[in-house]
Write an enzyme that holds these catalytic residues in place. Sequence first.
Site, PDB file in Angstrom:
ATOM      1  N   SER A 139       0.848  -1.193   0.000  1.00 13.61           N
ATOM      2  CA  SER A 139       0.000   0.000   0.000  1.00 13.61           C
ATOM      3  C   SER A 139       0.877   1.234   0.000  1.00 13.61           C
ATOM      4  CB  SER A 139      -0.879   0.025   1.249  1.00 13.61           C
ATOM      5  OG  SER A 139      -1.455   1.315   1.413  1.00 13.61           O
ATOM      6  N   TYR A 152      -1.142  -1.228  10.166  1.00 10.34           N
ATOM      7  CA  TYR A 152      -1.301  -1.482   8.728  1.00 10.34           C
ATOM      8  C   TYR A 152      -0.074  -0.999   7.949  1.00 10.34           C
ATOM      9  CZ  TYR A 152      -3.761  -1.583   4.194  1.00 10.34           C
ATOM     10  OH  TYR A 152      -4.135  -1.830   2.895  1.00 10.34           O
TER      11      TYR A 152
END
Lengths: 245, 79
Positions: A139, A152
Amino acid sequence: MFDLTGKSALVTGASGGIGASIARALHAQGAAVALSGTRTAPLEALAAELGERAFVVPGNLSEAAATEQLFKDAEAALGKVDILVNNAGLTRDQIAMRMKDEDWQAVLDVNLTAAFRLSRASMRGMMKRRWGRIVNITSVVGVTGNPGQANYAASKAGLIGMSKALAAELASRNITVNCVAPGFITTAMTDALNDEQKQKLLPAIPAGRMGEPGEIAAGVVYLASEEAAYVTGQTLHVNGGMAMI
Amino acid sequence: MSDIAERVKKIVVDHLGVEESKVVENASFIDDLGADSLDTVELVMAFEEEFGVEIPDDAAEKILSVKDAIDFIKANAPA
């Protein structure tokens, strides 16, 4: 170009928007696909849509034994795993001061540790056949950081570092390991953002829009292809220009 | 039993692409035969396949030479 006829791919998180799109794209190029996820119904629906060369292999990536079993099931269904796409991911957003250990651990377990376990399991066959492609979906926030996403962001940055190490280990066997790093893509995960958050987000994206799952899948198809044999240890950012790294 | 030694040596020759004369029993895969760590993993995989024996990771780590491989297989391969 990018013909995957005769290749077999395992895609984790295939019940989600990006994962399903990746599975469709690999399948469209001729690959057989094993669809993994925790929710069976959307996997069955996707397999029915794809028809031949599509198999459902449910699995729980938060647990070691289940992850090993998932790989065995995929190998049994496909005969071999040439292409591994570690796409499964979850978020448990919270500012660090309020983040619980279990929220940290749950995200690291699925996003990073399971990707390592599946990569390790897939190497044996790939080494024997002298051909393999591992594509990890990371990401943009793994590179830029994002408040509320310490877990995350750490897991996604971890995937990038892991990919580089595996790429160095396996390059001599014609196995490549790369990442695709999506920016903001229209999926259930980003649908959770409210309008105000989206209005703040869009001006930061030079392309002026969110991305589509198919735009991530196209990057995965390229990295999985024969044509990308000389690309390894890289991260392909697909983010409309919101971070130019 | 010498058959096992011959089959082990053949795998090593084929896999590492070294001269047969260099593959003596005391030869170390890494120090004498130029294997890297990935080669040693692949050799173990090849031994497993050839002899139908499972070589666990802790045992595999101790197979460093041609003799180590022959000894392990002699002790563990199905008759």
